[in-house]
Design a protein around this motif. Structure first.
Motif, PDB file in Angstrom:
ATOM      1  N   MET A   1       3.356  -0.751  -0.303  1.00  0.00           N
ATOM      2  CA  MET A   1       2.655  -1.615  -1.214  1.00  0.00           C
ATOM      3  C   MET A   1       3.208  -3.029  -1.142  1.00  0.00           C
ATOM      4  O   MET A   1       2.453  -4.001  -1.285  1.00  0.00           O
ATOM      5  CB  MET A   1       2.824  -1.085  -2.648  1.00  0.00           C
ATOM      6  N   ASP A   2       4.475  -3.136  -0.961  1.00  0.00           N
ATOM      7  CA  ASP A   2       5.127  -4.436  -0.869  1.00  0.00           C
ATOM      8  C   ASP A   2       4.570  -5.221   0.316  1.00  0.00           C
ATOM      9  O   ASP A   2       4.272  -6.417   0.191  1.00  0.00           O
ATOM     10  CB  ASP A   2       6.631  -4.218  -0.753  1.00  0.00           C
ATOM     11  N   LEU A   3       4.403  -4.596   1.441  1.00  0.00           N
ATOM     12  CA  LEU A   3       3.883  -5.262   2.640  1.00  0.00           C
ATOM     13  C   LEU A   3       2.436  -5.708   2.435  1.00  0.00           C
ATOM     14  O   LEU A   3       2.042  -6.791   2.855  1.00  0.00           O
ATOM     15  CB  LEU A   3       3.980  -4.338   3.844  1.00  0.00           C
ATOM     16  N   GLU A   4       1.659  -4.912   1.804  1.00  0.00           N
ATOM     17  CA  GLU A   4       0.258  -5.279   1.564  1.00  0.00           C
ATOM     18  C   GLU A   4       0.164  -6.479   0.621  1.00  0.00           C
ATOM     19  O   GLU A   4      -0.657  -7.366   0.806  1.00  0.00           O
ATOM     20  CB  GLU A   4      -0.514  -4.108   0.974  1.00  0.00           C
ATOM     21  N   ALA A   5       1.021  -6.503  -0.438  1.00  0.00           N
ATOM     22  CA  ALA A   5       0.983  -7.617  -1.389  1.00  0.00           C
ATOM     23  C   ALA A   5       1.417  -8.912  -0.724  1.00  0.00           C
ATOM     24  O   ALA A   5       0.898  -9.983  -1.022  1.00  0.00           O
ATOM     25  CB  ALA A   5       1.866  -7.317  -2.581  1.00  0.00           C
ATOM     26  N   SER A   7       0.882  -9.797   2.304  1.00  0.00           N
ATOM     27  CA  SER A   7      -0.142 -10.264   3.244  1.00  0.00           C
ATOM     28  C   SER A   7      -1.354 -10.873   2.535  1.00  0.00           C
ATOM     29  O   SER A   7      -2.238 -11.414   3.161  1.00  0.00           O
ATOM     30  CB  SER A   7      -0.584  -9.130   4.148  1.00  0.00           C
ATOM     31  N   LEU A   8      -1.403 -10.829   1.248  1.00  0.00           N
ATOM     32  CA  LEU A   8      -2.545 -11.366   0.489  1.00  0.00           C
ATOM     33  C   LEU A   8      -2.358 -12.859   0.228  1.00  0.00           C
ATOM     34  O   LEU A   8      -1.335 -13.445   0.539  1.00  0.00           O
ATOM     35  CB  LEU A   8      -2.702 -10.607  -0.827  1.00  0.00           C
ATOM     36  N   GLN A   9      -3.333 -13.443  -0.424  1.00  0.00           N
ATOM     37  CA  GLN A   9      -3.303 -14.870  -0.746  1.00  0.00           C
ATOM     38  C   GLN A   9      -2.186 -15.144  -1.743  1.00  0.00           C
ATOM     39  O   GLN A   9      -1.858 -14.289  -2.564  1.00  0.00           O
ATOM     40  CB  GLN A   9      -4.640 -15.294  -1.327  1.00  0.00           C
ATOM     41  N   PRO A  10      -1.663 -16.360  -1.725  1.00  0.00           N
ATOM     42  CA  PRO A  10      -0.500 -16.676  -2.517  1.00  0.00           C
ATOM     43  C   PRO A  10      -0.722 -16.507  -4.018  1.00  0.00           C
ATOM     44  O   PRO A  10       0.186 -16.055  -4.724  1.00  0.00           O
ATOM     45  CB  PRO A  10      -0.201 -18.122  -2.217  1.00  0.00           C
ATOM     46  N   ASN A  11      -1.842 -16.849  -4.587  1.00  0.00           N
ATOM     47  CA  ASN A  11      -2.010 -16.724  -6.019  1.00  0.00           C
ATOM     48  C   ASN A  11      -2.042 -15.237  -6.456  1.00  0.00           C
ATOM     49  O   ASN A  11      -1.522 -14.859  -7.480  1.00  0.00           O
ATOM     50  CB  ASN A  11      -3.226 -17.488  -6.499  1.00  0.00           C
ATOM     51  N   VAL A  12      -2.659 -14.372  -5.703  1.00  0.00           N
ATOM     52  CA  VAL A  12      -2.734 -12.933  -5.978  1.00  0.00           C
ATOM     53  C   VAL A  12      -1.402 -12.292  -5.612  1.00  0.00           C
ATOM     54  O   VAL A  12      -0.924 -11.390  -6.287  1.00  0.00           O
ATOM     55  CB  VAL A  12      -3.890 -12.291  -5.186  1.00  0.00           C
ATOM     56  N   LEU A  17       3.310  -9.122  -6.633  1.00  0.00           N
ATOM     57  CA  LEU A  17       4.750  -8.936  -6.379  1.00  0.00           C
ATOM     58  C   LEU A  17       5.514  -8.805  -7.709  1.00  0.00           C
ATOM     59  O   LEU A  17       6.470  -8.027  -7.818  1.00  0.00           O
ATOM     60  CB  LEU A  17       5.307 -10.068  -5.538  1.00  0.00           C
ATOM     61  N   ALA A  18       5.109  -9.562  -8.734  1.00  0.00           N
ATOM     62  CA  ALA A  18       5.761  -9.457 -10.043  1.00  0.00           C
ATOM     63  C   ALA A  18       5.544  -8.050 -10.622  1.00  0.00           C
ATOM     64  O   ALA A  18       6.476  -7.422 -11.165  1.00  0.00           O
ATOM     65  CB  ALA A  18       5.233 -10.521 -10.988  1.00  0.00           C
ATOM     66  N   LYS A  19       4.285  -7.596 -10.537  1.00  0.00           N
ATOM     67  CA  LYS A  19       3.985  -6.245 -11.035  1.00  0.00           C
ATOM     68  C   LYS A  19       4.751  -5.195 -10.231  1.00  0.00           C
ATOM     69  O   LYS A  19       5.251  -4.208 -10.786  1.00  0.00           O
ATOM     70  CB  LYS A  19       2.480  -5.964 -10.960  1.00  0.00           C
ATOM     71  N   LEU A  20       4.835  -5.429  -8.935  1.00  0.00           N
ATOM     72  CA  LEU A  20       5.537  -4.489  -8.060  1.00  0.00           C
ATOM     73  C   LEU A  20       7.017  -4.429  -8.433  1.00  0.00           C
ATOM     74  O   LEU A  20       7.601  -3.344  -8.513  1.00  0.00           O
ATOM     75  CB  LEU A  20       5.356  -4.903  -6.594  1.00  0.00           C
ATOM     76  N   ARG A  21       7.632  -5.598  -8.693  1.00  0.00           N
ATOM     77  CA  ARG A  21       9.030  -5.615  -9.120  1.00  0.00           C
ATOM     78  C   ARG A  21       9.190  -4.870 -10.456  1.00  0.00           C
ATOM     79  O   ARG A  21      10.155  -4.149 -10.678  1.00  0.00           O
ATOM     80  CB  ARG A  21       9.515  -7.055  -9.256  1.00  0.00           C
ATOM     81  N   GLU A  22       8.245  -5.074 -11.353  1.00  0.00           N
ATOM     82  CA  GLU A  22       8.267  -4.404 -12.644  1.00  0.00           C
ATOM     83  C   GLU A  22       8.180  -2.889 -12.460  1.00  0.00           C
ATOM     84  O   GLU A  22       8.921  -2.123 -13.079  1.00  0.00           O
ATOM     85  CB  GLU A  22       7.066  -4.892 -13.478  1.00  0.00           C
ATOM     86  N   TYR A  23       7.281  -2.477 -11.593  1.00  0.00           N
ATOM     87  CA  TYR A  23       7.122  -1.035 -11.337  1.00  0.00           C
ATOM     88  C   TYR A  23       8.384  -0.449 -10.691  1.00  0.00           C
ATOM     89  O   TYR A  23       8.823   0.660 -11.029  1.00  0.00           O
ATOM     90  CB  TYR A  23       5.909  -0.770 -10.447  1.00  0.00           C
ATOM     91  N   LYS A  24       8.980  -1.228  -9.752  1.00  0.00           N
ATOM     92  CA  LYS A  24      10.213  -0.752  -9.107  1.00  0.00           C
ATOM     93  C   LYS A  24      11.340  -0.620 -10.141  1.00  0.00           C
ATOM     94  O   LYS A  24      12.120   0.317 -10.118  1.00  0.00           O
ATOM     95  CB  LYS A  24      10.636  -1.704  -7.979  1.00  0.00           C
TER      96      LYS A  24
END
Length: 160
Positions: A1-5, A7-12, A17-24
């Motif tokens: 999931m980290d790799l996919e996030a 590769s997306l546009q900077p605003n998204v 990535l913030a949500k991903l850190r929160e989930y981690k």
């Protein structure tokens, strides 16, 4: 999931990535809580195992003590019964001894009375003979027989 996030546009990308850190972070917190609970459960399980084995040992010891107590009680009851039986036998023997002694006393009294009677019967004619010089119709054989009886009476007296 980290790799996919990434590769997306900077605003998204920043939001994801913030949500991903929160989930981690949540995942790490949950993992540590799981380890803590699992460790507590394993400690509790180990504690329960120890208590159960201790209880089993205590129950085994208790059962062993109960068995020994029952055997001791049974032996004590048997000893009590033997003592009661011995006392009963002793009383019967004592009663028999008293009865025998009473019979012997009665027989002794009878023998003494018979002895006195024989002695009086022998004494009177013998005294008469000494005083008068007569045998009152008794011959020498009868006098010797009376003397022999008198000696037997003396022997009987000596026995008592």
């Amino acid at each position: 999931m980290d790799l996919e996030a990434r590769s997306l546009q900077p605003n998204v990308k920043a939001v994801l990535l913030a949500k991903l850190r929160e989930y981690k972070s949540d995942l790490n917190n949950l993992k540590s809580e799981h380890k803590r609970l699992a460790s507590a459960n394993s400690n509790q399980a180990a504690r329960d195992d120890l208590l159960e084995s201790g209880m089993a040992d205590a129950m085994s010891v208790s059962a062993n003590q109960r068995g020994r107590l029952m055997m001791s009680t049974e032996r004590l009851n048997e000893s009590t019964d033997r003592i009661k039986e011995s006392r009963r036998t002793m009383r019967e023997t004592e009663e028999l001894g008293v009865s025998i002694l009473q019979d012997l006393h009665q027989q002794r009294q009878s023998l003494l009375h018979a002895n006195d009677t024989v002695f009086l019967l022998l004494k009177v004619p013998y005294r008469h003979h000494l005083l008068t010089g007569k045998f009152e119709g008794k011959d020498e054989k009868e006098i010797n027989e009376e003397r022999r009886k008198k000696e037997q009476v003396k022997e009987i007296k000596m026995l008592f």
